[in-house]
Each structure stands twice: as structure tokens, then as C-alpha cells.
Design an enzyme around this catalytic site. Sequence first.
Site, PDB file in Angstrom:
ATOM      1  N   TRP A 102       1.096   1.243  -5.730  1.00 52.69           N
ATOM      2  CA  TRP A 102       0.804   2.285  -4.746  1.00 52.69           C
ATOM      3  C   TRP A 102      -0.340   3.178  -5.180  1.00 52.69           C
ATOM      4  CZ3 TRP A 102       1.794   1.004  -0.197  1.00 52.69           C
ATOM      5  CH2 TRP A 102       2.960   0.311   0.141  1.00 52.69           C
ATOM      6  N   ASP A 171       1.793  11.501  -4.391  1.00 53.19           N
ATOM      7  CA  ASP A 171       2.450  10.609  -3.443  1.00 53.19           C
ATOM      8  C   ASP A 171       3.907  10.531  -3.868  1.00 53.19           C
ATOM      9  OD1 ASP A 171       3.495   8.562  -1.957  1.00 53.19           O
ATOM     10  OD2 ASP A 171       2.025   7.037  -2.568  1.00 53.19           O
ATOM     11  N   LYS A 195      11.806   6.267   3.303  1.00 48.39           N
ATOM     12  CA  LYS A 195      12.637   5.986   2.134  1.00 48.39           C
ATOM     13  C   LYS A 195      13.763   7.017   1.992  1.00 48.39           C
ATOM     14  CE  LYS A 195       8.945   3.285   0.837  1.00 48.39           C
ATOM     15  NZ  LYS A 195       7.496   3.335   0.728  1.00 48.39           N
TER      16      LYS A 195
HETATM   17  C1  LIG Z   1       6.208   2.956   0.747  1.00 46.38           C
HETATM   18  C2  LIG Z   1       5.183   3.651  -0.027  1.00 46.38           C
HETATM   19  C3  LIG Z   1       3.890   3.873   0.476  1.00 46.38           C
HETATM   20  C4  LIG Z   1       3.421   3.336   1.797  1.00 46.38           C
HETATM   21  O1  LIG Z   1       3.924   4.063   2.828  1.00 46.38           O
HETATM   22  P1  LIG Z   1       3.490   3.762   4.341  1.00 46.38           P
HETATM   23  O2  LIG Z   1       4.204   4.861   5.052  1.00 46.38           O
HETATM   24  O3  LIG Z   1       3.998   2.394   4.666  1.00 46.38           O
HETATM   25  O4  LIG Z   1       2.025   3.850   4.439  1.00 46.38           O
HETATM   26  C5  LIG Z   1       3.007   4.585  -0.302  1.00 46.38           C
HETATM   27  N1  LIG Z   1       3.350   5.053  -1.509  1.00 46.38           N
HETATM   28  C6  LIG Z   1       4.581   4.842  -2.037  1.00 46.38           C
HETATM   29  C7  LIG Z   1       4.914   5.387  -3.385  1.00 46.38           C
HETATM   30  C8  LIG Z   1       5.527   4.136  -1.304  1.00 46.38           C
HETATM   31  O5  LIG Z   1       6.753   3.933  -1.817  1.00 46.38           O
END
Ligand SMILES: *Cc1c(COP(=O)(O)O)cnc(C)c1O
Length: 365
Positions: A102, A171, A195
Site C-alpha cells: 500500500w 494511511d 475495513k
Molecule cells: C485497502 C487499503 C487501501 C485501498 O483502499 P481503497 O479504498 O480500495 O482505495 C489503501 N491502503 C491500505 C492500507 C488499505 O488497507
Amino acid sequence: MSRIYNFNAGPAVLPLEVLEEAQRQLIDFNGTGMSLLESSHRSKAYDAVHQEAIANIRELMGVPEDYAVLLLQGGASTQFSMVPMNLLPAGGSADYIDSGSWSHKAVKEAVKVGTVNIIGNTVKDIPTRMPDLETLKFTPGAAYVHLTSNETIAGAQYKSFPKTEAPLVADMSSDILSRPFDVSQFGLIYAGAQKNLGPSGVTLVIVKKDLVANAPESLPTMLRYQTHIDGDSLYNTPPTFGIYILMLVTRWVKAFGKEKLFQQNIDKAAKLYAALDGSNGFFRGTAEKQYRSDMNVTFRICPDGQTPNEDVEKKFIAEATAAGFAGLKGHRSVGGLRASIYNAFPVKGVDDLVAFMKNFQDKNA
Ligand SMILES: *Cc1c(COP(=O)(O)O)cnc(C)c1O
């Protein structure tokens, strides 16, 4: 009705109470005679939902007054671009910690906008880990420092965050609201909701307002944070139903008690890691111990106590699926197994998985 154990990495399990409430309200929302799915985003009924969602996030995460809470679209992936577009001035640079799939994607977008300094890189490390905070050398004058708090695919997680001179951007898609953290230590936090917070289609951004006030006017309107700060995330039509579910999830966290929830997350993960460590090498965790994620438990199966065996892993997944444990296959880019045990994942599901694993080992060691 039979609900199975959902270990999917995202979209992920939601609290049953939330789904039931949404179901009760689906056709006639709060006596309005219409579904929230059919309601104007300017309606009184929706506005109450919108404001409660933001207020609950503020309360649960202790968001200071000088920070905005935004509910956007485009997923965390759009934030990979929006962050540098708004925070990285022409001629400046930003520090990125490259810790896995990511963060690597975040880097890929940032280099399109400006200069990126990679100050830590563990993308290829096995066992997977995060760059050690003590060894990081921050760039003087960097516009911001970007990190990924939890690498969802690798199953590696920062247990603490660095004190940085430049604003810290995180993030937190896969561990937001799963443990305590101090918002004021960050300049900007973003997370896809799917999530820990709700369904896909909503992206939470918590941002210190003065940090984005001077973003270039030339940016596309929708990609400027200031647009959404000014419009209270109602500049255009927001993902109303997703925000409704997020609101219900935050209500659920408040009712459950966040401290209790955070402790439960630690306990759930500890049980699963204890099962791996107590298996004489049959199950092997893939992340370095100090960076083991409490949200995504990644592991391999080594029937001889040494070497991962994909055939036996396939057999495990097939038998687990048949027994009602869904989503245990590791991400296609890394293989192996992954049990995602987010906030809404029940304790009993972890206990039952541990029992299933012991049984599987007895038959396959
Ligand atoms: C799932 C995830 C993403 C991607 O998220 P989207 O909403 O599908 O763009 C980005 N960073 C992390 C750490 C993730 O777990």
C-alpha cells in the site's frame, strides 16, 4: 439465517446489529416514508445522519477543533494523489516510508506530483516488517512525512508513530479506530471505510485545516480538500447510504465502548499468534514479531516445520471454507494465508478458528 465467519480483508465484516438496523430502516427511514437510498442529501433526515457520523468520529478519535473530518469518495487510493496535490508545493519534497504494497502505491502516485524521498524501505523484506522508526532520517524542510500504519497485505503494523517536524500523514485504512492514537500528532489521516468503519465507497479524511488552506487554486475542485472543508463534505452528492452505515458503526463502537474494543482487538490477535507460535512450526507467522498486525494475521503452513507448502495451504483453505471460515486466502500478490480480524470480527470466530487449526494440524502434520 446462517452467517459464516468472514475473514475478508475488505470490504469486511460489519456488526450484525448494524446490518439489522439498516434492514429495519431500509424501506421507510425514520418514518419519512422513503428509503434513505431515495432521499435528498439536502434533506433533514440525511443531514442528521451526516452530522452524527462526523460528531461520532470526532468524539471517538478525539479530533481537535482545528481539524476537519471529511467524508469523501474515491477510496484511499484517491488520497494517494490528493495528498501530494494539496500538500506538496512546487519545488518541494516529501518523505515516504515504503513498507509494503500500500505505501508503495502511495509512492507511485506521489512521484507523479513532485519529489519523493524514500526514507525507509522494507517492501522486499521477509519476514515482513516496517522500517524501524529509530533508523529513519527525515529530510529537513520536507513538506510532510507519509506512512502506512498497517500494511494490510503483509500483516505488518507500526506499534507507535514517529515524532516528526514536518506534518505526519498516515494511511490508516486497515487499522483506524482499532487502537488509541493521538490525532494531534498527525497533519492528515485517511482511511477507506471498508475495513473498520463501514462499507466501501466512503473515505474518511481527518486533516489539520491550516495545512491545506493554501493548496493551488488550479487543482480540480473535487480534488481540493478546501472544497470539502467549506462544503462540510456536501459540496456534491456524498455516498449517503455508506455514510449512514458508517454512522451506525460509530454508534455501535460508542455503545460497545472503545477501550473495551481496543483491548478485545489485542486479545483476539494474541490468541491467534499464540496458536501460530505454539504449533511447532506447522503454522508460521510471516511478519516479524514486533511488527505483527493486530488486524491482519498473515501466516504460512509448513507441514515439516520448515518449508511452506502450497498444496497443504490450498487444502486448509478448502476445508476452512467448507467449515464456514471465509476469506482466509492470502492476497494474490503474496500467497499464504491471512485472517483479517477487524473491530467487528467476533471473538468466538477467533476461538473457533484456533480450534479448527489445531484439528487440521493433527491430521496433516
Ligand atoms: C485497502 C487499503 C487501501 C485501498 O483502499 P481503497 O479504498 O480500495 O482505495 C489503501 N491502503 C491500505 C492500507 C488499505 O488497507
